[in-house]
Design a protein around this motif. Structure first.
Motif, PDB file in Angstrom:
ATOM      1  N   GLY A 176     -13.769  13.140 -16.345  1.00 44.39           N
ATOM      2  CA  GLY A 176     -14.974  13.928 -16.043  1.00 44.39           C
ATOM      3  C   GLY A 176     -15.046  15.183 -16.720  1.00 44.39           C
ATOM      4  O   GLY A 176     -16.029  15.838 -16.553  1.00 44.39           O
ATOM      5  N   PHE A 177     -13.662  15.872 -17.060  1.00 44.52           N
ATOM      6  CA  PHE A 177     -13.798  17.129 -17.610  1.00 44.52           C
ATOM      7  C   PHE A 177     -14.077  16.885 -19.066  1.00 44.52           C
ATOM      8  O   PHE A 177     -13.171  16.543 -19.970  1.00 44.52           O
ATOM      9  N   THR A 178     -15.174  17.519 -19.831  1.00 48.34           N
ATOM     10  CA  THR A 178     -15.438  17.565 -21.068  1.00 48.34           C
ATOM     11  C   THR A 178     -15.762  19.049 -21.735  1.00 48.34           C
ATOM     12  O   THR A 178     -16.179  19.892 -20.741  1.00 48.34           O
ATOM     13  N   ARG A 179     -15.688  19.081 -22.928  1.00 45.36           N
ATOM     14  CA  ARG A 179     -15.945  20.218 -23.634  1.00 45.36           C
ATOM     15  C   ARG A 179     -17.102  20.365 -24.581  1.00 45.36           C
ATOM     16  O   ARG A 179     -17.426  19.215 -25.058  1.00 45.36           O
ATOM     17  N   GLY A 180     -18.073  21.082 -24.357  1.00 44.91           N
ATOM     18  CA  GLY A 180     -19.022  21.139 -25.245  1.00 44.91           C
ATOM     19  C   GLY A 180     -18.916  21.515 -26.473  1.00 44.91           C
ATOM     20  O   GLY A 180     -17.852  21.881 -27.119  1.00 44.91           O
ATOM     21  N   ARG A 181     -19.911  22.359 -27.270  1.00 42.27           N
ATOM     22  CA  ARG A 181     -19.859  22.647 -28.434  1.00 42.27           C
ATOM     23  C   ARG A 181     -18.855  24.005 -28.506  1.00 42.27           C
ATOM     24  O   ARG A 181     -18.939  24.644 -27.571  1.00 42.27           O
ATOM     25  N   LYS A 182     -18.495  24.279 -29.806  1.00 40.46           N
ATOM     26  CA  LYS A 182     -17.795  25.479 -29.949  1.00 40.46           C
ATOM     27  C   LYS A 182     -19.004  26.460 -30.350  1.00 40.46           C
ATOM     28  O   LYS A 182     -19.621  26.509 -31.130  1.00 40.46           O
ATOM     29  N   LEU A 183     -18.976  27.487 -29.456  1.00 40.11           N
ATOM     30  CA  LEU A 183     -20.127  28.320 -29.625  1.00 40.11           C
ATOM     31  C   LEU A 183     -19.926  29.285 -30.801  1.00 40.11           C
ATOM     32  O   LEU A 183     -18.971  29.809 -31.183  1.00 40.11           O
ATOM     33  N   ASP A 184     -21.313  29.544 -31.495  1.00 35.24           N
ATOM     34  CA  ASP A 184     -21.229  30.022 -32.617  1.00 35.24           C
ATOM     35  C   ASP A 184     -21.559  31.795 -32.600  1.00 35.24           C
ATOM     36  O   ASP A 184     -22.963  31.977 -32.317  1.00 35.24           O
ATOM     37  N   LYS A 185     -20.652  32.597 -32.468  1.00 35.48           N
ATOM     38  CA  LYS A 185     -20.892  33.805 -32.109  1.00 35.48           C
ATOM     39  C   LYS A 185     -21.221  34.620 -33.156  1.00 35.48           C
ATOM     40  O   LYS A 185     -20.872  34.417 -34.511  1.00 35.48           O
ATOM     41  N   ILE A 186     -21.707  35.997 -32.969  1.00 36.30           N
ATOM     42  CA  ILE A 186     -21.662  36.875 -33.969  1.00 36.30           C
ATOM     43  C   ILE A 186     -20.392  37.326 -34.661  1.00 36.30           C
ATOM     44  O   ILE A 186     -20.264  37.400 -35.599  1.00 36.30           O
ATOM     45  N   GLY A 187     -19.306  37.593 -34.022  1.00 37.85           N
ATOM     46  CA  GLY A 187     -18.027  37.865 -34.219  1.00 37.85           C
ATOM     47  C   GLY A 187     -17.006  37.034 -33.687  1.00 37.85           C
ATOM     48  O   GLY A 187     -17.265  36.053 -32.923  1.00 37.85           O
ATOM     49  N   GLN A 188     -15.657  37.661 -33.675  1.00 38.03           N
ATOM     50  CA  GLN A 188     -14.483  37.034 -33.062  1.00 38.03           C
ATOM     51  C   GLN A 188     -14.600  35.289 -33.383  1.00 38.03           C
ATOM     52  O   GLN A 188     -14.425  34.395 -32.505  1.00 38.03           O
ATOM     53  N   HIS A 189     -14.750  35.106 -34.922  1.00 37.32           N
ATOM     54  CA  HIS A 189     -15.059  33.543 -35.074  1.00 37.32           C
ATOM     55  C   HIS A 189     -13.921  32.618 -35.053  1.00 37.32           C
ATOM     56  O   HIS A 189     -13.985  31.680 -34.596  1.00 37.32           O
ATOM     57  N   ALA A 190     -12.470  33.317 -34.852  1.00 37.27           N
ATOM     58  CA  ALA A 190     -11.376  32.476 -34.555  1.00 37.27           C
ATOM     59  C   ALA A 190     -11.046  32.206 -33.263  1.00 37.27           C
ATOM     60  O   ALA A 190     -10.385  31.452 -32.920  1.00 37.27           O
ATOM     61  N   GLN A 191     -11.934  32.727 -32.197  1.00 34.42           N
ATOM     62  CA  GLN A 191     -11.567  32.489 -30.947  1.00 34.42           C
ATOM     63  C   GLN A 191     -12.507  31.449 -30.599  1.00 34.42           C
ATOM     64  O   GLN A 191     -13.765  31.474 -30.733  1.00 34.42           O
ATOM     65  N   ASP A 192     -11.934  30.652 -29.982  1.00 37.70           N
ATOM     66  CA  ASP A 192     -12.514  29.217 -29.614  1.00 37.70           C
ATOM     67  C   ASP A 192     -13.215  29.484 -28.147  1.00 37.70           C
ATOM     68  O   ASP A 192     -12.798  29.094 -27.089  1.00 37.70           O
ATOM     69  N   THR A 193     -14.548  29.762 -28.319  1.00 39.55           N
ATOM     70  CA  THR A 193     -15.385  30.015 -27.019  1.00 39.55           C
ATOM     71  C   THR A 193     -16.219  28.972 -26.907  1.00 39.55           C
ATOM     72  O   THR A 193     -16.808  28.403 -27.878  1.00 39.55           O
ATOM     73  N   ALA A 194     -16.197  28.244 -25.463  1.00 40.47           N
ATOM     74  CA  ALA A 194     -17.056  27.124 -25.446  1.00 40.47           C
ATOM     75  C   ALA A 194     -17.447  26.941 -24.293  1.00 40.47           C
ATOM     76  O   ALA A 194     -17.732  27.847 -23.127  1.00 40.47           O
TER      77      ALA A 194
END
Length: 395
Positions: free
Chosen positions: A195-213
């Motif tokens: 039941g725990f799922t991850r959505g998209r890896k958010l496309d940010k202005i910066g900090q591109h290598a940081q996996d924000t989700a």
């Protein structure tokens, strides 16, 4: 920096961190930015060098160094090469998630989860912010309902740092027992839980290598022993950890501002215009003089706050002051430094360009500058009207 702030041991640590950065970070940073993810091997390598979980007691695999200056050294060395994304990932583990486990965890929870923080095998996240509740934690809608020996969690979270790779996530949810509200509580949800799922890896202005989700919880069942801290005391637990989080963001803001100034001083000494170095122009010297002064004053203040934090004396209001001031200073310094680079400052091959886009979120996550000022303003109104508001860390 003041001579008394760091000891010889800290400077020896700096050498280790610098070697790690040279071997593991600098050669891979551009690739991590392209793939929008920091390799797990970078975490494992940091663990092998003893750079993670330093404050964890020895019985759980750590060094037992409960001294925030260790984290200051690591942040500074990462900032010097513009490695904001991995620096943020490490800070999330050590400065934000780890204090919850150390302060609130049971003996069983500590033995189960802390060793991985030291080795780099465990990447952690904290899930507070929701699509409809950013800076207002009281607006959370995620729920956790007691069902026998389990809690059933439902809801969605967003802007979650380390969200894609996280092995465990501290989730804040409104609890219900026998159909009645029981207050906000914290739960540890492990990767792979149904039941725990991850959505998209958010496309940010910066900090591109940081996996924000984005994270989703659909009837996620966790055992009762995955409750972290006291049931219904989640808001109090969150507020008590805000000084650590905001000091972490403030210090990295300082470190990045100092790094940007170093790059800019070197560039203005070498780059010429109208037959002389840019640094020889009065306008350049005056602007740099202003920036250097502001950064040095900021460092002097933050060093005092680090000592207070080590002594357990840093409160929510003073942490808010540090966070807004240091990050706004960082933003101003980097913007001014990019201007002095001219057209080259707009080129991604120069670290000042990446620093410019990476720094923008610093005044937003961890509580916006406006929220920080609101906290400070309320504190000025007296003990009744001035109680610090609980708001999102934006993690």
């Amino acid at each position: 920096m003041s001579e008394s702030f760091y000891t010889d041991d800290h400077e020896e640590l700096r050498k280790v961190v610098r070697t790690y950065v040279e071997r593991e970070v600098t050669p891979n940073l551009a690739r991590w930015e392209r793939q929008r993810l920091v390799d797990r091997e970078a975490w494992l390598a940091a663990g092998r060098q003893g750079l993670l979980g330093a404050r964890i007691p020895e019985e759980y695999g750590g060094a037992g160094l409960d001294d925030y200056r260790v984290r200051c050294v690591i942040s500074e060395e990462m900032a010097k090469v513009g490695a904001t994304s991995p620096a943020l990932g490490f800070a999330l583990n050590d400065d934000i998630v780890l204090p919850y486990l150390l302060r609130l965890g049971t003996e069983e929870q500590k033995r189960r989860w802390l060793p991985g923080f030291c080795t780099g095998e465990t990447i952690a996240a904290i899930a507070m912010t929701e699509p409809g509740a950013g800076s207002d934690l009281r607006g959370m809608r995620a729920t956790a309902t007691r069902d026998g020996d389990e809690w059933v969690i439902n809801g969605a979270k967003t802007f979650i740092t380390n969200g894609i790779q996280a092995d465990l996530v501290i989730v804040a949810a409104q609890t219900q027992v026998d159909g009645a509200p029981a207050g906000l509580s914290l739960f540890v949800v492990e990767s792979g839980t149904p039941g725990f799922t991850r959505g998209r890896k958010l496309d940010k202005i910066g900090q591109h290598a940081q996996d924000t989700a984005e994270l989703f919880f659909d009837d996620v069942r966790v055992p009762a022993e995955n409750l972290l801290g006291t049931e219904g005391a989640g808001m109090r637990h969150l507020v008590s950890n805000l000084p650590s989080e905001r000091l972490s963001i403030a210090w990295y803001g300082l470190a990045m501002a100092e790094a940007a100034l170093e790059w800019t001083l070197a560039y203005t000494r070498e780059r010429t215009a109208f037959g002389k170095p840019i640094l020889d122009f009065q306008a350049t010297r005056f602007r740099l003089a202003e920036l250097v002064t502001e950064v040095e004053v900021t460092r002097s203040h933050l060093e005092k706050l680090v000592h207070r934090y080590n002594a357990g004396e840093l409160d929510v209001v003073d942490a808010a002051k540090a966070k807004w001031w240091a990050t706004e200073t960082q933003k101003k310094v980097i913007d001014s430094c990019l201007q002095l680079f001219g057209g080259y400052g707009y080129m991604m091959e120069y670290p000042i360009a990446r620093a410019f886009i990476d720094s923008r979120v610093q005044t937003i996550y961890g509580g916006t500058t406006e929220i920080m000022k609101e906290i400070i303003g309320r504190s000025l109104a007296g003990p009744e009207r001035g109680r610090p508001a609980a708001e999102s860390a934006g993690s």
